[in-house]
Design an enzyme around this catalytic site. Sequence first.
Site, PDB file in Angstrom:
ATOM      1  N   THR A  14       0.914  -1.328   0.580  1.00 32.67           N
ATOM      2  CA  THR A  14      -0.047   0.559  -0.141  1.00 32.67           C
ATOM      3  C   THR A  14       0.366   1.379  -0.029  1.00 32.67           C
ATOM      4  OG1 THR A  14      -1.779  -1.428   1.456  1.00 32.67           O
ATOM      5  CG2 THR A  14      -1.638   1.166   1.570  1.00 32.67           C
ATOM      6  N   GLY A 189      -7.001  -0.897   3.260  1.00 30.23           N
ATOM      7  CA  GLY A 189      -5.539  -1.058   3.140  1.00 30.23           C
ATOM      8  C   GLY A 189      -5.248   0.183   4.014  1.00 30.23           C
ATOM      9  N   GLU A 192      -3.125  -2.855   9.448  1.00 31.36           N
ATOM     10  CA  GLU A 192      -2.302  -3.801   9.410  1.00 31.36           C
ATOM     11  C   GLU A 192      -1.913  -5.439   8.723  1.00 31.36           C
ATOM     12  OE1 GLU A 192       0.751  -1.566  10.808  1.00 31.36           O
ATOM     13  OE2 GLU A 192      -0.024  -0.064  10.130  1.00 31.36           O
ATOM     14  N   ASP A 203      -1.184  -0.800  18.103  1.00 31.69           N
ATOM     15  CA  ASP A 203      -0.745   0.015  16.900  1.00 31.69           C
ATOM     16  C   ASP A 203      -0.905   1.410  17.603  1.00 31.69           C
ATOM     17  OD1 ASP A 203       0.303   1.069  13.844  1.00 31.69           O
ATOM     18  OD2 ASP A 203      -1.182   2.113  13.935  1.00 31.69           O
ATOM     19  N   LYS A 207       2.248   4.001  18.747  1.00 34.35           N
ATOM     20  CA  LYS A 207       2.094   5.573  17.967  1.00 34.35           C
ATOM     21  C   LYS A 207       2.771   6.697  19.241  1.00 34.35           C
ATOM     22  CE  LYS A 207       0.072   4.708  13.787  1.00 34.35           C
ATOM     23  NZ  LYS A 207      -1.401   4.462  13.421  1.00 34.35           N
ATOM     24  N   GLY A 308      -3.192   4.444   4.910  1.00 34.63           N
ATOM     25  CA  GLY A 308      -3.998   4.507   3.173  1.00 34.63           C
ATOM     26  C   GLY A 308      -2.605   5.283   2.509  1.00 34.63           C
TER      27      GLY A 308
END
Length: 434
Positions: A14, A189, A192, A203, A207, A308
């Site tokens: 992606t 997309g 993960e 995730d 971050k 994306g």
Amino acid sequence: MAKTLNIALAGLGTVGTGVIRLLTENADLITRRAGRPIKITAVTARDRSKDRGIDLSVYDWEDDMSALAARDDVDIVVELVGGSDGPALTLARGSFAGGKSFVTANKAMVAHHGLSLAKSAEEAGLSFKYEAAVAGGIPVIKGLREGAAANAIERVYGILNGTCNYILSTMEKTGRGFDDVLAEAQQLGYAEADPGFDIDGVDAAHKLSILSSLAFGAEIDFDAVEQTGIRKILAADIAQADTLGYRIRLIGIGEIDRKSGDARLFQRVHPYLVPLSNPLAHVSGSTNAVVAEGNFSGRLLFQGAGAGDGPTASAVVADIIDIARGEIGPAFSMPVASLDAMDKAESGHRMSKAYLRFEVSDQPGVLAEITAAMRDANVSIESLIQKGRNKDGAVLVAMVTHKGPEANITASLEALKGSKSLAGDPMVIHILGA
Ligand code: NAP
Ligand code: HSE
């Protein structure tokens, strides 16, 4: 014009294909902004024969990913493969050892190995950049590392996972089921390779640990992030939240906690009930939003597409342009040796107002048992709603507590553990800003 900057690209999924499209479509503009042409010389992925909708014949193909870092015609290695360890980490280390700057979108690797990689980059006088690793297309790394660099920041929080936000906001708008909407997010997309990383909050925790480091000048401490995902959120919770004037969002919060004397770092990813008066309640789809509170800048809000191909490629190429311009600074807010190793702040003393949801068997005395556990733990109930039976015959009891120490809520639920009245684990959703 200065000499061409050559890059090698690992990963053609992606994000990787998005980067090729962006570098191709905006080539003239990027050359002018970077002050020199940027050219991909070599690429790699797992399957050379896969049709990716782009012409790869113009690039050299390396079967061995780590060979990219050893090529003489490469200035920057761009890693868009994923995984905290394995080939991505080998490539990162090989890049610095081979005298190449390194750009990645891989938050898992930055959260786990960011400090050691940053140290290698510093020692070699190279750039290590990861704008795309947090909040997709939003320049929040730059925002904190550069724009807000002069500020002491006490709190950073926001919506950090596009997949979860897409699922929650789509379920809320359409009433569609969790699995159906997750499949759509994967199709688009956003998710993960293992979507469990998204829906279990991992995730977002990756971050948040990176943002906390930038915001507070602290060493990254991913293991200290309390993590709860959205798997256990029911459509009934979303409907109930709506009735009460809230939206459910997966929020990551990093905060300096001074209650225990010395400054400690509190980090949590959890579903929150967000009041409609808060801008985060209106963030829908794969959009991310990050709020940072600086002591001179005031409240900064960064918002935009969090996942994306296009938005993420935009962040990756911004890093490449920075390097083309000669930008070499510390990867985090300061050199690694200057970052503080902060202890983890526990959550028990935090004052919180919460939504508690129980699925209970429809029998006399059940409500009395729950409210007695609340009373004994000194949890005060502001409102209580009981809904009719679901298809398994269970009844949904939802309540909103008054503000009190989180430890009391934990104690009340501990007392109810194993109770035959409960049809499943209770769900606790804290209320943001209450
Ligand atoms: P993806 O679509 O699954 O693409 C991964 C690419 O890596 C594929 O081209 C795959 O090859 C290649 N690959 C995987 N394992 C490999 C190996 N052992 N050796 C060689 N190539 C290998 O993933 P993505 O969504 O582009 O994500 C890439 C990175 O960006 C991840 O770190 C992700 O967390 C991060 N990121 C993604 C987004 C997003 O919105 N998707 C946003 C921000 C950050 P094949 O194609 O041949 O299978
Ligand atoms: N899977 C991630 C998300 C991609 O949904 O936010 C962007 O980091």
